[in-house]
Write a protein that holds these residues in place. Structure first.
Motif, PDB file in Angstrom:
ATOM      1  N   UNK A 188      56.605  61.622  -2.045  1.00 30.42           N
ATOM      2  CA  UNK A 188      56.053  60.696  -3.008  1.00 30.42           C
ATOM      3  C   UNK A 188      56.526  59.289  -2.662  1.00 30.42           C
TER       4      UNK A 188
ATOM      5  N   UNK B   9      50.875  87.065   4.330  1.00 24.60           N
ATOM      6  CA  UNK B   9      52.277  86.828   4.028  1.00 24.60           C
ATOM      7  C   UNK B   9      52.713  87.824   2.985  1.00 24.60           C
TER       8      UNK B   9
ATOM      9  N   UNK C 125      45.695  84.825   7.532  1.00 21.12           N
ATOM     10  CA  UNK C 125      47.137  84.923   7.631  1.00 21.12           C
ATOM     11  C   UNK C 125      47.619  85.819   6.506  1.00 21.12           C
TER      12      UNK C 125
ATOM     13  N   UNK D 176      51.947  76.426   9.932  1.00 20.03           N
ATOM     14  CA  UNK D 176      50.887  75.899   9.078  1.00 20.03           C
ATOM     15  C   UNK D 176      51.494  75.114   7.927  1.00 20.03           C
ATOM     16  N   UNK D 177      52.541  75.687   7.331  1.00 24.25           N
ATOM     17  CA  UNK D 177      53.204  75.054   6.200  1.00 24.25           C
ATOM     18  C   UNK D 177      53.796  73.705   6.574  1.00 24.25           C
ATOM     19  N   UNK D 178      54.326  73.598   7.796  1.00 18.08           N
ATOM     20  CA  UNK D 178      54.911  72.324   8.221  1.00 18.08           C
ATOM     21  C   UNK D 178      53.839  71.311   8.611  1.00 18.08           C
TER      22      UNK D 178
ATOM     23  N   UNK E 250      51.418  73.811   1.775  1.00 17.25           N
ATOM     24  CA  UNK E 250      52.686  73.448   1.121  1.00 17.25           C
ATOM     25  C   UNK E 250      52.435  72.913  -0.287  1.00 17.25           C
TER      26      UNK E 250
ATOM     27  N   UNK F 154      63.727  67.834   9.825  1.00 16.28           N
ATOM     28  CA  UNK F 154      63.346  66.414   9.878  1.00 16.28           C
ATOM     29  C   UNK F 154      64.095  65.677  10.980  1.00 16.28           C
TER      30      UNK F 154
ATOM     31  N   UNK G 255      50.636  71.104   7.704  1.00 18.09           N
ATOM     32  CA  UNK G 255      49.800  70.593   6.621  1.00 18.09           C
ATOM     33  C   UNK G 255      50.633  70.100   5.447  1.00 18.09           C
ATOM     34  N   UNK G 256      51.908  69.896   5.681  1.00 20.35           N
ATOM     35  CA  UNK G 256      52.809  69.467   4.628  1.00 20.35           C
ATOM     36  C   UNK G 256      52.378  68.131   4.046  1.00 20.35           C
ATOM     37  N   UNK G 257      52.400  68.042   2.716  1.00 17.52           N
ATOM     38  CA  UNK G 257      52.002  66.780   2.106  1.00 17.52           C
ATOM     39  C   UNK G 257      53.151  65.789   2.252  1.00 17.52           C
TER      40      UNK G 257
ATOM     41  N   UNK H 272      52.411  81.121   9.839  1.00 18.34           N
ATOM     42  CA  UNK H 272      52.551  80.686   8.454  1.00 18.34           C
ATOM     43  C   UNK H 272      53.521  79.538   8.333  1.00 18.34           C
ATOM     44  N   UNK H 273      54.670  79.654   8.979  1.00 16.45           N
ATOM     45  CA  UNK H 273      55.659  78.579   8.907  1.00 16.45           C
ATOM     46  C   UNK H 273      55.118  77.294   9.525  1.00 16.45           C
TER      47      UNK H 273
ATOM     48  N   UNK I 284      61.413  71.175  10.296  1.00 17.20           N
ATOM     49  CA  UNK I 284      62.021  71.529   9.015  1.00 17.20           C
ATOM     50  C   UNK I 284      63.305  70.754   8.783  1.00 17.20           C
TER      51      UNK I 284
END
Lengths: 245, 323
Positions: free
Chosen positions: B84, A17, A15, B75-77, A110, B27, B79-81, B72-73, B25
């Motif tokens: 807390x 970016x 990927x 993937x980011x969502x 993230x 939620x 695999x979001x951790x 990318x977006x 994003x």
């Protein structure tokens, strides 16, 4: 020049970016600090209004409380602001969102809260006050635009391009026609479609000029088809060409 | 397949994925349905495959750029951790902070040593020549010592105690933070902060002794001193952990060593914040009071002891690798 960062995803895809540049990161920080400033200023103004009512019935305690809250806010606002927003908004602050920036891990994942804590705790060394010059320099020379805090937390700031599929709207209209197809490369195809999609927005003079230029570029490709000797003007000719791709 | 066919055929799928990510994003409740996750996973994998295809056949096009962005977006969502949770926060304070401190006890010892050397140098400098104090100690404090008064009494303080405590807390946190972050300058700044504060303390002590103020000074420092110094030493130790990673990275590259050790260091630094808040409140409310020094010392020692007991004595759980 734009720098890109390559991430290898678990799906075995590379990927790419775009790494955020110095200018946009500076603007984002300025916007964030501006917001902090406005918040603090309005709290200050509000508190000075409030003061009038409190001092009477709490003889001094109210004024003290207001002073304490102000000192704490002044000290803590930048920290809490950057930490909370970057954490809760998945690597974005209002300023970053405005400029389409996002903090991600160097592998594209993230950021976790400890990453944010780490990259923000270094801010006095490379982002606040005169030390920002050091941070800017580091962002400028580092291959992935990382300031000190980014290196320690293994994060980087990417620029997200807004996705606008509507530039391909005319693709549907130009659906295939029963005529011999014209082979265009991907880049030529995009050139054609982006022009056709945008032409209504262009002023007449520019529209004719761009149409002629695109026509000049794509004309040779129509050799051997019915379009080769077509008497059409550049623009209608391009519309016809789009129907044959 | 031409780019035209490619876009025509797959665009609905891409737009569907984009909508789903936007829902995630924001939620939205919608994004918690079970079928949503199945659809998301299908759309994500298909789009990722489209990206791979486009990388091979449509290099340098806008379509490819958009697909990069979209994947990318997503993937980011995906695999979001998780946020807390309370459980993790408790675990962080009960286990991770003490464990990080215990692992780096050597650095903390060095930090304490630098501070103590600073104190001794401060003492002997004033012993050797009293005027040396004018170099470092603020004139306001000097004047009051020379005239045989403490500068800390309730009458001396212009500001009300609560305001004073807030200012002390913010100032001390800044010092501790700088001692921690200063580790990145190969430890030079951390060293300087520890050393400088040590020398200051030593000088003030010796000066007060010379002018017969040792009793009042001890009374002032007894309550908050141990906790405050402990916190600064711990922050300096955290700085030294990072400095050590930079100076002696071992089998790692410097950058990797730093990013591994910084995770332990930041845990140690976090521990100083609550300690400094408590110390600041004591310094403003209890220290200037006229309580007998015995009571003050017991409270101060107990607090300092609790702090170290927490850091060094907390029950050992299973080892947690720094994430």
């Amino acid at each position: 020049m734009t720098r890109t960062a390559d991430f290898e995803l678990p799906e075995e895809i590379d990927l790419q970016m775009e790494v955020a540049n110095v200018g946009s990161r500076t603007l984002a920080v300025l916007a964030d600090l501006g917001i902090c400033g406005v918040v603090l200023l309005s709290v200050y103004v509000l508190s000075s209004l409030l003061d009038w009512n409190v001092t009477d019935w709490l003889t001094g305690f109210g004024a003290n409380a207001v002073t304490i809250v102000l000192i704490m806010l002044l000290f803590a606002t930048p920290w809490i602001y950057f930490f909370l927003f970057e954490w809760r908004w998945n690597g974005q602050t209002p300023g970053k969102r405005l400029l389409h920036l996002r903090v991600v891990k160097v592998d594209g994942a993230p950021v976790s809260w400890i990453d944010i804590l780490l990259r923000d705790s270094v801010r006095p060394l490379d982002a606040f006050g005169p030390m920002a010059l050091l941070g800017l320099l580091l962002i400028f020379v580092s291959r992935r635009g990382q300031r000190l805090g980014d290196r320690i937390a293994r994060t980087l700031v990417i620029h997200e391009t807004t996705i606008d599929w509507s530039i391909f709207d005319k693709v549907e209209e130009a659906a295939a026609l029963e005529a011999p197809p014209v082979r265009l490369s991907a880049a030529q195809w995009e050139l054609l479609h982006r022009f056709l999609n945008r032409r209504e927005e262009l002023p007449l003079e520019a529209r004719t000029r761009v149409a002629a230029s695109v026509y000049q570029n794509l004309k040779p490709l129509a050799a051997g088809t019915d379009l080769e000797r077509s008497p059409l003007e550049p623009e209608p000719w391009l519309v016809e060409l789009a129907r044959r791709t | 397949m031409t780019l035209g066919t490619f876009v025509r055929k797959n665009r609905p799928r891409w737009q569907q994925l984009e909508q789903m990510i936007t829902l995630m994003e924001q939620r939205s409740r919608e994004a918690r349905r079970r079928t949503f996750l199945q659809e998301l996973s299908a759309a994500y994998r298909a789009t990722a495959a489209d990206l791979a295809f486009a990388q091979t056949y449509f290099g340098g096009t806008t379509v490819l750029l958009f697909l990069h962005q979209l994947v990318g977006r997503a993937h980011n969502q995906i695999y979001r951790s998780r946020g807390l949770s309370l459980k993790e926060a408790i675990h962080f304070f009960r286990r991770e902070i003490p464990e990080a401190t215990r692992r780096h006890l050597t650095a903390v010892s060095w930090s304490a040593l630098v501070f103590v050397i600073g104190i001794m140098l401060g003492l002997s400098a004033v012993q050797f020549d009293e005027r040396s104090a004018t170099l470092l100690v603020p004139t306001q404090i000097l004047d009051s010592i020379y005239s045989g008064r403490m500068w800390t009494g309730p009458i001396m303080s212009v500001l009300p105690a609560p305001v004073m405590s807030t200012m002390l807390v913010t100032n001390n946190i800044s010092v501790a933070l700088l001692a921690f972050v200063g580790g990145l300058t190969f430890g030079v700044v951390s060293f300087w902060i520890l050393f400088f504060n040590g020398v200051m303390l030593g000088m003030v002590f010796k000066l007060c002794a010379n002018y017969g103020l040792l009793g009042p000074l001890a009374g002032f420092i007894a309550t908050h001193g141990f906790l405050e110094i402990s916190a600064v030493v711990l922050a300096g130790g955290a700085g030294f952990v990072m400095a050590n990673a930079l100076l002696r990275p071992g089998n790692y590259s410097r950058r990797d060593a730093l990013s591994v050790q910084a995770r332990a260091a930041v845990r140690m630094a976090v521990a100083t914040v609550p300690a400094l808040i408590v110390a600041g409140c004591l310094e403003a409310f209890v220290s200037p009071s006229t309580l007998p020094i015995g009571v003050k010392a017991v409270v101060g020692l107990a607090l300092g002891g609790c702090f170290w007991l927490y850091l060094l004595g907390a029950k050992r759980g299973k080892t947690v690798e720094p994430s």
